[in-house]
Every structure is written in structure tokens, then in C-alpha cells.
Design a protein around this motif. Structure first.
Motif, mmCIF file in Angstrom:
data_model
loop_
_atom_site.group_PDB
_atom_site.id
_atom_site.type_symbol
_atom_site.label_atom_id
_atom_site.label_comp_id
_atom_site.label_asym_id
_atom_site.label_seq_id
_atom_site.Cartn_x
_atom_site.Cartn_y
_atom_site.Cartn_z
ATOM 1 N N LEU A 1 0.864 -1.174 0.000
ATOM 2 C CA LEU A 1 0.000 0.000 0.000
ATOM 3 C C LEU A 1 0.902 1.224 0.000
ATOM 4 C CD1 LEU A 1 -2.570 -1.076 2.729
ATOM 5 C CD2 LEU A 1 -2.712 -1.412 0.258
ATOM 6 N N ALA A 2 0.914 1.951 -1.107
ATOM 7 C CA ALA A 2 1.822 3.092 -1.254
ATOM 8 C C ALA A 2 1.099 4.391 -0.950
ATOM 9 C CB ALA A 2 2.381 3.128 -2.666
ATOM 10 N N PHE A 3 1.636 5.131 -0.006
ATOM 11 C CA PHE A 3 1.061 6.414 0.379
ATOM 12 C C PHE A 3 1.934 7.591 -0.053
ATOM 13 C CE2 PHE A 3 -0.990 3.468 3.232
ATOM 14 C CZ PHE A 3 -2.288 3.942 3.296
ATOM 15 N N ALA A 4 3.108 7.308 -0.639
ATOM 16 C CA ALA A 4 4.027 8.403 -0.929
ATOM 17 C C ALA A 4 4.450 8.501 -2.391
ATOM 18 C CB ALA A 4 5.273 8.276 -0.052
ATOM 19 N N ASN A 5 4.717 7.382 -3.041
ATOM 20 C CA ASN A 5 5.288 7.408 -4.390
ATOM 21 C C ASN A 5 4.553 6.446 -5.315
ATOM 22 O OD1 ASN A 5 7.631 9.175 -3.871
ATOM 23 N ND2 ASN A 5 8.232 7.534 -2.489
ATOM 24 N N PRO A 6 4.627 6.702 -6.634
ATOM 25 C CA PRO A 6 3.996 5.794 -7.598
ATOM 26 C C PRO A 6 4.822 4.522 -7.799
ATOM 27 C CG PRO A 6 5.102 7.556 -8.762
ATOM 28 C CD PRO A 6 5.209 7.876 -7.289
ATOM 29 N N PHE A 7 4.237 3.563 -8.494
ATOM 30 C CA PHE A 7 4.900 2.287 -8.760
ATOM 31 C C PHE A 7 6.254 2.484 -9.437
ATOM 32 C CE2 PHE A 7 5.828 -1.201 -11.669
ATOM 33 C CZ PHE A 7 5.872 -2.260 -10.780
ATOM 34 N N SER A 8 6.328 3.405 -10.393
ATOM 35 C CA SER A 8 7.570 3.608 -11.147
ATOM 36 C C SER A 8 8.743 3.958 -10.236
ATOM 37 C CB SER A 8 7.386 4.695 -12.205
ATOM 38 O OG SER A 8 7.010 5.916 -11.594
ATOM 39 N N HIS A 9 8.493 4.675 -9.159
ATOM 40 C CA HIS A 9 9.546 5.037 -8.210
ATOM 41 C C HIS A 9 10.163 3.785 -7.581
ATOM 42 C CE1 HIS A 9 11.545 7.076 -4.852
ATOM 43 N NE2 HIS A 9 10.965 6.184 -4.065
ATOM 44 N N TYR A 10 9.307 2.920 -7.065
ATOM 45 C CA TYR A 10 9.795 1.706 -6.408
ATOM 46 C C TYR A 10 10.418 0.745 -7.418
ATOM 47 C CZ TYR A 10 7.166 3.620 -2.558
ATOM 48 O OH TYR A 10 6.702 4.454 -1.584
ATOM 49 N N ASP A 11 9.838 0.675 -8.613
ATOM 50 C CA ASP A 11 10.379 -0.200 -9.650
ATOM 51 C C ASP A 11 11.798 0.210 -10.024
ATOM 52 O OD1 ASP A 11 10.269 -2.312 -11.569
ATOM 53 O OD2 ASP A 11 9.798 -0.846 -13.132
ATOM 54 N N ASP B 1 -1.899 2.028 -5.155
ATOM 55 C CA ASP B 1 -1.532 3.436 -5.017
ATOM 56 C C ASP B 1 -2.641 4.137 -4.244
ATOM 57 O OD1 ASP B 1 -0.757 6.057 -5.228
ATOM 58 O OD2 ASP B 1 -0.459 6.015 -7.399
ATOM 59 N N MET B 2 -2.428 4.342 -2.961
ATOM 60 C CA MET B 2 -3.459 4.901 -2.092
ATOM 61 C C MET B 2 -3.739 6.377 -2.379
ATOM 62 S SD MET B 2 -4.420 2.292 -0.503
ATOM 63 C CE MET B 2 -5.512 2.958 0.731
ATOM 64 N N LEU B 3 -2.849 7.048 -3.103
ATOM 65 C CA LEU B 3 -3.075 8.451 -3.438
ATOM 66 C C LEU B 3 -4.081 8.610 -4.573
ATOM 67 C CD1 LEU B 3 0.601 9.733 -3.235
ATOM 68 C CD2 LEU B 3 -1.195 9.929 -1.520
ATOM 69 N N ASN B 4 -4.296 7.550 -5.341
ATOM 70 C CA ASN B 4 -5.206 7.617 -6.484
ATOM 71 C C ASN B 4 -6.395 6.672 -6.355
ATOM 72 O OD1 ASN B 4 -3.749 9.564 -7.958
ATOM 73 N ND2 ASN B 4 -2.293 7.995 -8.577
ATOM 74 N N VAL B 5 -6.686 6.218 -5.164
ATOM 75 C CA VAL B 5 -7.801 5.299 -4.963
ATOM 76 C C VAL B 5 -9.115 6.066 -5.050
ATOM 77 C CG1 VAL B 5 -8.947 3.807 -3.278
ATOM 78 C CG2 VAL B 5 -6.488 3.682 -3.572
ATOM 79 N N GLU B 6 -10.031 5.520 -5.824
ATOM 80 C CA GLU B 6 -11.360 6.111 -5.922
ATOM 81 C C GLU B 6 -12.382 5.075 -5.481
ATOM 82 O OE1 GLU B 6 -12.388 7.957 -9.608
ATOM 83 O OE2 GLU B 6 -10.336 8.613 -9.942
ATOM 84 N N CYS B 7 -13.329 5.504 -4.692
ATOM 85 C CA CYS B 7 -14.402 4.620 -4.259
ATOM 86 C C CYS B 7 -15.575 4.773 -5.221
ATOM 87 C CB CYS B 7 -14.839 4.966 -2.840
ATOM 88 S SG CYS B 7 -13.540 4.727 -1.629
ATOM 89 N N PRO B 8 -16.208 3.665 -5.605
ATOM 90 C CA PRO B 8 -17.342 3.747 -6.531
ATOM 91 C C PRO B 8 -18.463 4.615 -5.953
ATOM 92 C CG PRO B 8 -16.685 1.475 -6.160
ATOM 93 C CD PRO B 8 -15.900 2.313 -5.212
ATOM 94 N N GLY B 9 -18.987 5.510 -6.779
ATOM 95 C CA GLY B 9 -20.095 6.358 -6.362
ATOM 96 C C GLY B 9 -19.702 7.533 -5.487
#
Length: 116
Positions: free
Chosen positions: A65-75, A98-106
Motif C-alpha cells: 500500500l503506497a502512500f508516498a510514491n507511484p509504482f515507477s519510483h519503487y520499480d 496506489d493509495m493516493l489515487n484510490v477512488e471509491c465507486p459512487g
């Protein structure tokens, strides 16, 4: 004295004796929190690398669960350490949220900060 190279970080995390019979961390959740001016991300990178590469054909899965950086950073960082997160993700061994871009339906999106 033991002839293998000692890694104190692995020893502290309990990863110094990984085997197929004993899964690393045994299904435990690990929270890494740095509370000083120096980042503790080196612990995170070492932990991910060891969990994914210590036992190559393992069925262990890392849920990140990433709260700071995108996948590309860790990769990028893990590739320098010899671990390809993209390949691990394709195998289903690395799940990245990516917890910074999580969207809940509705759910409506609100702007938190407004700039004049």
C-alpha cells in the motif's frame, strides 16, 4: 564463525534464514514508519527485495500500500538492487495499491485546496 555474509538488517527483520518451509514473516503485516529527518525507505526496499527474491519459485505475495510514491519510483529503485517489480507484478507476487489515487465507486471528488 559462519562463512556466509551477515546482513544485520535481514537478521533484525527475521529474514536471515529464509527457506521454502518457513515463509518469511508468516503472513504478518509490517508497518514501516520513519519518525526522524532521515528516510527509512532503505528498510522498505531491502524488505521487498528479500521477500521477492530470497526464494525464487515461492508462492509468497507482497501486498504493498503506497502512500508516498507511484509504482515507477519503487520499480526504478528495486531494479538497481536486482529485483524487477514489473515482472513480479505480472507473476502475481507483487500487488501494488496506489493509495493516493484510490477512488471509491459512487464517491464524489472534492477539491481540498483551492488556489486563487
Amino acid at each position: 564463525m559462519d562463512s556466509r555474509a551477515r546482513n544485520l538488517l535481514d537478521e533484525a527483520l527475521g529474514l536471515d534464514q529464509l527457506t521454502q518451509l518457513k515463509p518469511p514473516l508468516g503472513g504478518k503485516a509490517v508497518l514501516i514508519e520513519d519518525c526522524v529527518e532521515t528516510s527509512g525507505s532503505f528498510v522498505l526496499h531491502q524488505l521487498i527485495k528479500r521477500l521477492l527474491t530470497a526464494v525464487p519459485n515461492s508462492s509468497n505475495v507482497v501486498l504493498f500500500l503506497a502512500f508516498a510514491n507511484p509504482f515507477s519510483h519503487y520499480d526504478r529503485i528495486l531494479r538497481k538492487l536486482g529485483c524487477n517489480l514489473g515482472a513480479q507484478r505480472e507473476k502475481g507476487r507483487f500487488i501494488f495499491v496506489d493509495m493516493l489515487n484510490v477512488e471509491c465507486p459512487g464517491e464524489k471528488r472534492y477539491m481540498v485546496f483551492e488556489f486563487p
